[in-house]
Write an enzyme that holds these catalytic residues in place. Sequence first.
Site, PDB file in Angstrom:
ATOM      1  N   TRP A 184     -15.615  29.122  46.997  1.00  0.00           N
ATOM      2  CA  TRP A 184     -14.741  29.018  48.169  1.00  0.00           C
ATOM      3  C   TRP A 184     -15.149  30.078  49.194  1.00  0.00           C
ATOM      4  O   TRP A 184     -15.694  31.130  48.826  1.00  0.00           O
ATOM      5  CB  TRP A 184     -13.264  29.143  47.795  1.00  0.00           C
ATOM      6  CG  TRP A 184     -12.818  30.448  47.178  1.00  0.00           C
ATOM      7  CD1 TRP A 184     -12.654  30.707  45.849  1.00  0.00           C
ATOM      8  CD2 TRP A 184     -12.456  31.664  47.871  1.00  0.00           C
ATOM      9  NE1 TRP A 184     -12.228  32.002  45.663  1.00  0.00           N
ATOM     10  CE2 TRP A 184     -12.100  32.615  46.877  1.00  0.00           C
ATOM     11  CE3 TRP A 184     -12.399  32.055  49.207  1.00  0.00           C
ATOM     12  CZ2 TRP A 184     -11.684  33.918  47.183  1.00  0.00           C
ATOM     13  CZ3 TRP A 184     -11.994  33.351  49.518  1.00  0.00           C
ATOM     14  CH2 TRP A 184     -11.647  34.263  48.522  1.00  0.00           C
ATOM     15  N   GLU A 187      -9.671  46.179  49.575  1.00  0.00           N
ATOM     16  CA  GLU A 187     -10.790  45.236  49.478  1.00  0.00           C
ATOM     17  C   GLU A 187     -11.856  45.539  50.530  1.00  0.00           C
ATOM     18  O   GLU A 187     -13.051  45.425  50.262  1.00  0.00           O
ATOM     19  CB  GLU A 187     -10.295  43.794  49.659  1.00  0.00           C
ATOM     20  CG  GLU A 187      -9.343  43.288  48.580  1.00  0.00           C
ATOM     21  CD  GLU A 187     -10.055  42.935  47.261  1.00  0.00           C
ATOM     22  OE1 GLU A 187     -11.298  42.916  47.229  1.00  0.00           O
ATOM     23  OE2 GLU A 187      -9.340  42.702  46.267  1.00  0.00           O
ATOM     24  N   GLU A 193     -16.989  39.605  46.116  1.00  0.00           N
ATOM     25  CA  GLU A 193     -15.849  40.439  46.496  1.00  0.00           C
ATOM     26  C   GLU A 193     -15.649  40.478  48.011  1.00  0.00           C
ATOM     27  O   GLU A 193     -14.520  40.568  48.498  1.00  0.00           O
ATOM     28  CB  GLU A 193     -16.062  41.881  45.993  1.00  0.00           C
ATOM     29  CG  GLU A 193     -15.784  42.073  44.513  1.00  0.00           C
ATOM     30  CD  GLU A 193     -14.296  42.064  44.198  1.00  0.00           C
ATOM     31  OE1 GLU A 193     -13.478  42.264  45.110  1.00  0.00           O
ATOM     32  OE2 GLU A 193     -13.954  41.849  43.020  1.00  0.00           O
ATOM     33  N   HIS A 206     -12.904  38.600  49.765  1.00  0.00           N
ATOM     34  CA  HIS A 206     -11.489  38.952  49.618  1.00  0.00           C
ATOM     35  C   HIS A 206     -10.923  39.655  50.853  1.00  0.00           C
ATOM     36  O   HIS A 206      -9.904  39.241  51.408  1.00  0.00           O
ATOM     37  CB  HIS A 206     -11.269  39.832  48.374  1.00  0.00           C
ATOM     38  CG  HIS A 206     -11.705  39.173  47.102  1.00  0.00           C
ATOM     39  ND1 HIS A 206     -11.794  39.838  45.911  1.00  0.00           N
ATOM     40  CD2 HIS A 206     -12.076  37.886  46.846  1.00  0.00           C
ATOM     41  CE1 HIS A 206     -12.203  38.993  44.965  1.00  0.00           C
ATOM     42  NE2 HIS A 206     -12.380  37.807  45.518  1.00  0.00           N
ATOM     43  N   GLU A 231     -10.530  45.748  37.904  1.00  0.00           N
ATOM     44  CA  GLU A 231     -10.489  44.304  38.159  1.00  0.00           C
ATOM     45  C   GLU A 231      -9.194  43.721  37.585  1.00  0.00           C
ATOM     46  O   GLU A 231      -8.593  42.825  38.170  1.00  0.00           O
ATOM     47  CB  GLU A 231     -11.702  43.596  37.548  1.00  0.00           C
ATOM     48  CG  GLU A 231     -13.046  44.003  38.152  1.00  0.00           C
ATOM     49  CD  GLU A 231     -13.313  43.401  39.528  1.00  0.00           C
ATOM     50  OE1 GLU A 231     -12.412  42.803  40.136  1.00  0.00           O
ATOM     51  OE2 GLU A 231     -14.456  43.547  39.996  1.00  0.00           O
ATOM     52  N   THR A 254      -6.378  44.708  40.009  1.00  0.00           N
ATOM     53  CA  THR A 254      -6.334  43.890  41.231  1.00  0.00           C
ATOM     54  C   THR A 254      -5.908  42.461  40.893  1.00  0.00           C
ATOM     55  O   THR A 254      -5.240  41.811  41.688  1.00  0.00           O
ATOM     56  CB  THR A 254      -7.682  43.874  41.982  1.00  0.00           C
ATOM     57  OG1 THR A 254      -8.730  43.632  41.058  1.00  0.00           O
ATOM     58  CG2 THR A 254      -7.928  45.185  42.695  1.00  0.00           C
ATOM     59  N   ASP A 276     -10.620  35.225  41.061  1.00  0.00           N
ATOM     60  CA  ASP A 276     -11.919  35.924  41.122  1.00  0.00           C
ATOM     61  C   ASP A 276     -11.865  37.240  40.350  1.00  0.00           C
ATOM     62  O   ASP A 276     -12.762  37.571  39.582  1.00  0.00           O
ATOM     63  CB  ASP A 276     -12.273  36.299  42.576  1.00  0.00           C
ATOM     64  CG  ASP A 276     -13.001  35.197  43.338  1.00  0.00           C
ATOM     65  OD1 ASP A 276     -13.087  34.062  42.830  1.00  0.00           O
ATOM     66  OD2 ASP A 276     -13.488  35.486  44.453  1.00  0.00           O
ATOM     67  N   GLU A 277     -10.785  37.981  40.581  1.00  0.00           N
ATOM     68  CA  GLU A 277     -10.664  39.301  39.939  1.00  0.00           C
ATOM     69  C   GLU A 277     -10.650  39.153  38.415  1.00  0.00           C
ATOM     70  O   GLU A 277     -11.221  39.974  37.702  1.00  0.00           O
ATOM     71  CB  GLU A 277      -9.396  40.043  40.397  1.00  0.00           C
ATOM     72  CG  GLU A 277      -9.176  40.132  41.918  1.00  0.00           C
ATOM     73  CD  GLU A 277     -10.160  41.021  42.652  1.00  0.00           C
ATOM     74  OE1 GLU A 277     -11.198  41.373  42.079  1.00  0.00           O
ATOM     75  OE2 GLU A 277      -9.890  41.345  43.831  1.00  0.00           O
ATOM     76  N   HIS A 323     -14.134  38.587  37.223  1.00  0.00           N
ATOM     77  CA  HIS A 323     -14.886  39.848  37.251  1.00  0.00           C
ATOM     78  C   HIS A 323     -14.457  40.774  36.117  1.00  0.00           C
ATOM     79  O   HIS A 323     -15.283  41.458  35.512  1.00  0.00           O
ATOM     80  CB  HIS A 323     -14.689  40.555  38.600  1.00  0.00           C
ATOM     81  CG  HIS A 323     -15.210  39.770  39.764  1.00  0.00           C
ATOM     82  ND1 HIS A 323     -14.858  40.040  41.067  1.00  0.00           N
ATOM     83  CD2 HIS A 323     -16.059  38.718  39.824  1.00  0.00           C
ATOM     84  CE1 HIS A 323     -15.473  39.178  41.870  1.00  0.00           C
ATOM     85  NE2 HIS A 323     -16.196  38.368  41.146  1.00  0.00           N
TER      86      HIS A 323
HETATM   87 FE   LIG Z   1     -12.485  42.946  42.209  1.00  0.00          FE
HETATM   88 FE   LIG Z   2     -11.440  41.933  45.249  1.00  0.00          FE
END
Ligand SMILES: [Fe+2]
Ligand SMILES: [Fe+2]
Length: 327
Positions: free
Chosen positions: A35, A78, A114, A117, A167, A170, A199-200, A203
Site C-alpha cells: 500500500w 515516524e 517505514e 507511515h 516495533e 508502535t 506493518d509494525e 516488522h
Molecule cells: Fe516500525
Molecule cells: Fe512505523
Amino acid sequence: MDTALSAERLEVMQHVGKDLDGLISEYLKPIDENWQPTDFLPDFSKENFATEVKLLQESCRDLPYDYIAVLIGDTITEEALPTYESWLMDVIGVDQVDNPSGWSRWVRAWTAEENRHGDLLNKYLYLSGRVNMRAMEVSTQYLIADGFDIGTDRDPYRNFIYTSFQELATNVSHRRTATLAKKFGNPHLSKICGVIASDEMRHAKAYKEFVRRILLVDPSELLLALDDMMRKKIVMPAHFLRETGVKMGDTFAHFSDAAQRLGVYTTNDYIEILESLLVEWEIGSIRDINERAEKARDYLMALPARLKRIAERTRVPELAYEFSWIK
Ligand SMILES: [Fe+2]
Ligand SMILES: [Fe+2]
C-alpha cells in the site's frame, strides 16, 4: 564494546544474515504490491477532491484534544526515521560499503516500508485542519536534529532487542489509535492507523526472529544484552521531543502522559511487551549458559512482577497540557 566482543558479534551477524533474501521476502512486502499513502487520501486530480477534504475535516472535528496530540506525537516519531536508519546503518555487521548485499539491504528495505507511515499520517493531519502544521514541523526538525540516546551502542544484539520492543510498542499504539478512531466515528482514520499497525507487527516479527536466531548461537551474550537494556529501560525513540521554547524531552513527557490518559500506550503495555518477549524467546528455560547469564536470566524473569508493583504506585497527571501543535 571491546575488539574481541565486536569480532564475535560480527561473526554472529554474518551467520544470521546468511539468509537475508529469505528474511526480506518473509517479513517485508514487495514494493509494487505494498500500500502507499495515496491509497488512503483524497485524490487532488479528481473533481470531487474538495468534497472529500470537507468530509475528512468533518470526521476530524470531534476528535478529542489528547487524541490529536497523540496522533501528532506518533507522526513526529515516524518522521524521525532518518535518525533510526542512520543509527542502524552504523551497527556492527551492517556494512554498506564492503558488504552492500548484507544487512544494509535489510535496513534500507525496512526504512522504505517505514517511510510510508510518517508520510501518510502527516498528509492526513495536514488535511484534517486540526493541526498547527508549522509547530509540528518545527518539532519534527528538532527531533531529527536532536537524535536519540537509546543505550544500544553499535551492538547488534542490543539494537535488535530494542527494535523488537519498539516495533511491538508502535504496533500497540497505532492499533489503539485505530480502535479509538472508530469509537470517535472516524472509520477512515481507523483504517489508516490499522494498516500502519499491521506493518509494525510484521516488522516486530522480523526483529524477534533475528534475536531468536542469535539466541541459538550466543545465548549468554544475548541474555547479558537483554539484561542491560531492561535495566536501562527501553526509552522511546522520540524521548527528546520538544516544541519551540520547551526544554528538550519535556514535550515527550506531555505526549506520553496524553497517551497514558487515553490508554493508547501505558506502563502496563511496556510490561506486557516485556512479558511477551520473555515468553517468545523462552528466556526462562535457557540452560547451558555462563554464570553471569544465569543471573541475568533470573533477573529478567522476575522483572515483570517487579515493574507491576512499581506501576501501581505511579500516577498519570490528570491535568492536560496545551501543545503548540493544536489549533
Ligand atoms: Fe516500525
Ligand atoms: Fe512505523
